[in-house]
Write an enzyme that holds these catalytic residues in place. Structure first.
Site, mmCIF file in Angstrom:
data_model
loop_
_atom_site.group_PDB
_atom_site.id
_atom_site.type_symbol
_atom_site.label_atom_id
_atom_site.label_comp_id
_atom_site.label_asym_id
_atom_site.label_seq_id
_atom_site.Cartn_x
_atom_site.Cartn_y
_atom_site.Cartn_z
ATOM 1 C CD GLU A 3 9.532 -52.109 3.429
ATOM 2 O OE1 GLU A 3 9.748 -50.970 3.871
ATOM 3 O OE2 GLU A 3 8.407 -52.478 3.079
ATOM 4 C CG HIS B 227 -5.398 -35.518 10.209
ATOM 5 N ND1 HIS B 227 -6.589 -36.066 10.581
ATOM 6 C CD2 HIS B 227 -4.869 -36.340 9.281
ATOM 7 C CE1 HIS B 227 -6.784 -37.184 9.896
ATOM 8 N NE2 HIS B 227 -5.749 -37.378 9.110
ATOM 9 C CG ASP C 215 10.090 -50.587 7.620
ATOM 10 O OD1 ASP C 215 9.969 -50.457 8.853
ATOM 11 O OD2 ASP C 215 9.201 -50.287 6.824
ATOM 12 C CB CYS D 264 11.530 -45.234 -1.919
ATOM 13 S SG CYS D 264 11.037 -46.842 -1.298
#
Ligand code: PEP
Ligand code: MG
Length: 568
Positions: free
Chosen positions: A430, A188, A454, A501
């Site tokens: 992918e 985070h 991937d 992407c």
């Protein structure tokens, strides 16, 4: 003399500032603290928890008002932790037992964080940092230790872990950088730093101790290097780099509204990868033309339950509106792999990347998938939206997806709810299976988007997050290039558009040969758009095709890379 320490880049840039150490031990304060009776300590703890909850609520409200939803979500997750019965019971039990509120809080936070840190799944491991953060915050409150005081000089926050709440509370113009000992780039603290474009270097490990509080530090966030007390020569050489960086930014700004067009008129669409709707707004300054990948699973993470259809609808609507009429491709949740979701209670797996993941979960759990499809279809009326499904391997999956989209439309129709009838449905390519099957799959879908992150891992059998095998991970490996070319050709032959992407899309050399293969869209993190655009604008389609023909004859990824570097 200066000291240089090598870390890993989390967010690029060059920054100079004064170090503020943020995770110094509270042991000294605890040792000199005079506790009251057990009852008094329990009361202090209760008061601290109440006060901090109120502080968090107030800052969440301010962040939401300022449109900083990503930071607000993270702070809200802290608020949930403060209410977590396991954590609060442990704090109370320890306060009773030790009759010392700050010591009790720190001990409870350490124990809880350790349990989380030893868990199998990465998401839970990363939450251990949030528990430390909140524990220290409560202890500081009881001990009366003041927070960070910011003067005129820009500061660099430095610690083994830097608490997300600390980063969130320092104004942009005062925060030059963040340096952390821990190595995660998806925690985070890093997400907050990235959303604010703050130079961030992680993974210094124990060498974080070699950076003294108050030291002047130069961060070379491009090379992941931290230079403590830089010499005048080093400062001068970096000043030059900083000036170059600024000149580059100016050049990029000037190109913002120009198309990614070759010298002979071939145009490629450059779009942004986003994690949360706010990122779509932030991408505009880099000149994106819509969103090519909205990783919707981020809406599902950092919460303690499945987000409702309404909440998803609001998030998708915000992103679609920020695309201002350009396409917004929303990927249905890609949970599993390195993105587990604790509240789904998925059993631990030996091979999570080959396991219960993405479309496999969506198709088996309509109670999760249907509200997501409905939310996207409903939000679609605010602009142009597309549904994109990850990890597909077969025609059967695609048929099931299409049937569920039809079912969602029929439900909305019956309920009289407004929805977009023209939402495109596409899949990510992918997996090698999907890439090989693209000539068949193309008959069923509106588009393909190649997910090289991937696709490379599955084609080369190289774990994308294991540093030991990272040198084998190569998007220019000829096997990967052949699968990509096959996919693009299958799309073209069937009149379907093909985008990419995965991270490969942000490599300017790759962009040139992908364009020559016939790709129509490249989606990437927004700050990468200008450098890809600059490269595309520097070549002609004809030259690019000549390079492609040569590249496809090469035998190794290293040869491809070498060729492109020499010739582009
Ligand atoms: C990809 O695999 O290339 C991709 C874009 O998806 P993710 O990185 O989220 O797995
Ligand atoms: Mg993927």
């Amino acid at each position: 003399m200066s000291v240089s320490i090598q870390g890993n880049v989390a967010l690029e840039g060059i920054s100079i500032g004064k170090i503020v150490k943020v995770d110094q031990s509270l042991d000294g304060y605890v040792a000199s603290y005079t506790p009251g009776t057990a009852e008094e300590e329990l009361a202090k703890l209760e008061a601290a928890l109440e006060a901090i909850s109120a502080e968090i609520d107030e800052s969440v409200e301010k962040m939401r008002a300022a449109g900083q939803d990503e930071q607000a979500d993270i702070m809200e997750a802290h608020s949930f932790l403060l209410m977590d019965p396991m954590f609060t019971d442990m704090m109370n039990d320890k306060a009773r037992e030790l009759a010392n509120a700050p010591a009790a809080v720190l001990a409870a936070a350490n124990e809880t964080a350790e349990i989380l840190a030893n868990m199998e799944d990465e998401y839970m491991r990363e939450r251990s940092q949030d528990v430390h953060d909140i524990g220290r915050r409560v202890a500081r409150f009881v001990l009366g230790v003041k927070g960070i005081e910011v003067g005129d000089e820009p500061i660099i926050l430095c610690g083994h872990e830097v608490e997300p709440s600390v980063i969130a509370n320092i104004p942009d113009d005062k925060l030059a950088g963040v340096i952390m000992g821990q190595g995660s780039t998806t925690c985070h603290a890093v997400i907050i730093a990235k959303s604010r474009a703050i130079t961030t270097i992680v993974g210094l490990e124990e060498r974080i101790g070699d950076i003294p509080d108050g030291a002047k530090v130069l961060m070379d966030g491009n090379a992941g290097m931290v230079i403590v007390e830089p010499t005048q020569d080093e400062l001068s050489s970096y000043e030059k780099q900083m000036a170059e960086q600024q000149a580059e930014m100016k050049r990029y700004e000037a190109m913002r509204d120009l198309p990614a067009e070759t010298t002979d008129g071939k145009v490629v669409q450059l779009t942004a990868n986003i994690g949360l709707p706010d990122d779509a707004e932030a991408a505009i300054k880099y000149g994106n033309q819509g969103v090519g990948l909205f990783r919707s699973e981020f809406i599902f993470m950092g919460r303690d339950k499945i987000p409702s259809e309404e909440l998803q609808y609001e998030n998708y609507k915000k992103a679609i509106l920020a695309c201002k009429g350009e396409l917004c491709v929303i990927r249905t949740m890609d949970i599993g792999g390195d993105k587990p979701l604790p509240y789904l209670n998925i059993a631990p797996e030996d091979n999570p990347f080959l396991g219960y993941r993405a479309v496999r979960i969506s198709l088996e759990r309509p109670e999760l998938f249907m509200p997501q499809l409905r939310a996207i279809l409903r939000a679609g009326v605010f602009g142009k939206a597309a549904i994109m499904v990850p990890m597909v391997i077969s025609v059967d999956e695609v048929k099931s997806i299409l049937a569920m989209v039809d079912k969602a439309k029929a439900e909305l129709e019956t309920e009289g709810k407004e929805y977009a009838k023209d939402v495109q449905v596409g899949i990510m390519v992918e997996t090698p299976a999907a890439a090989v099957m693209t000539p068949v799959l193309a008959k069923y879908v509106d588009f393909f988007s190649i997910g090289t992150n991937d696709l490379v891992q599955y084609t080369l059998a190289v774990d994308r997050i294991n540093p030991q095998v990272s040198k084998l991970y190569d998007h220019f490996h000829p096997a990967v290039l052949q699968l990509i070319q096959r996919t693009i050709q299958a799309g073209c032959n069937n009149g379907k558009w093909v985008g990419m992407c995965g991270e490969m899309a942000s490599d300017p050399y790759a962009a040139v040969i992908l364009m020559a293969m016939g790709i129509t869209e490249l989606s990437m993190s927004a700050p990468s758009i200008p450098k890809v655009k600059e490269k595309i604008r520097s070549v002609s389609l004809k030259e690019a095709k000549d390079h492609l023909a040569k590249v496809m004859e090469l035998e190794t990824g290293a040869e491809v890379r070498e060729y492109l570097r020499k010739n582009l």
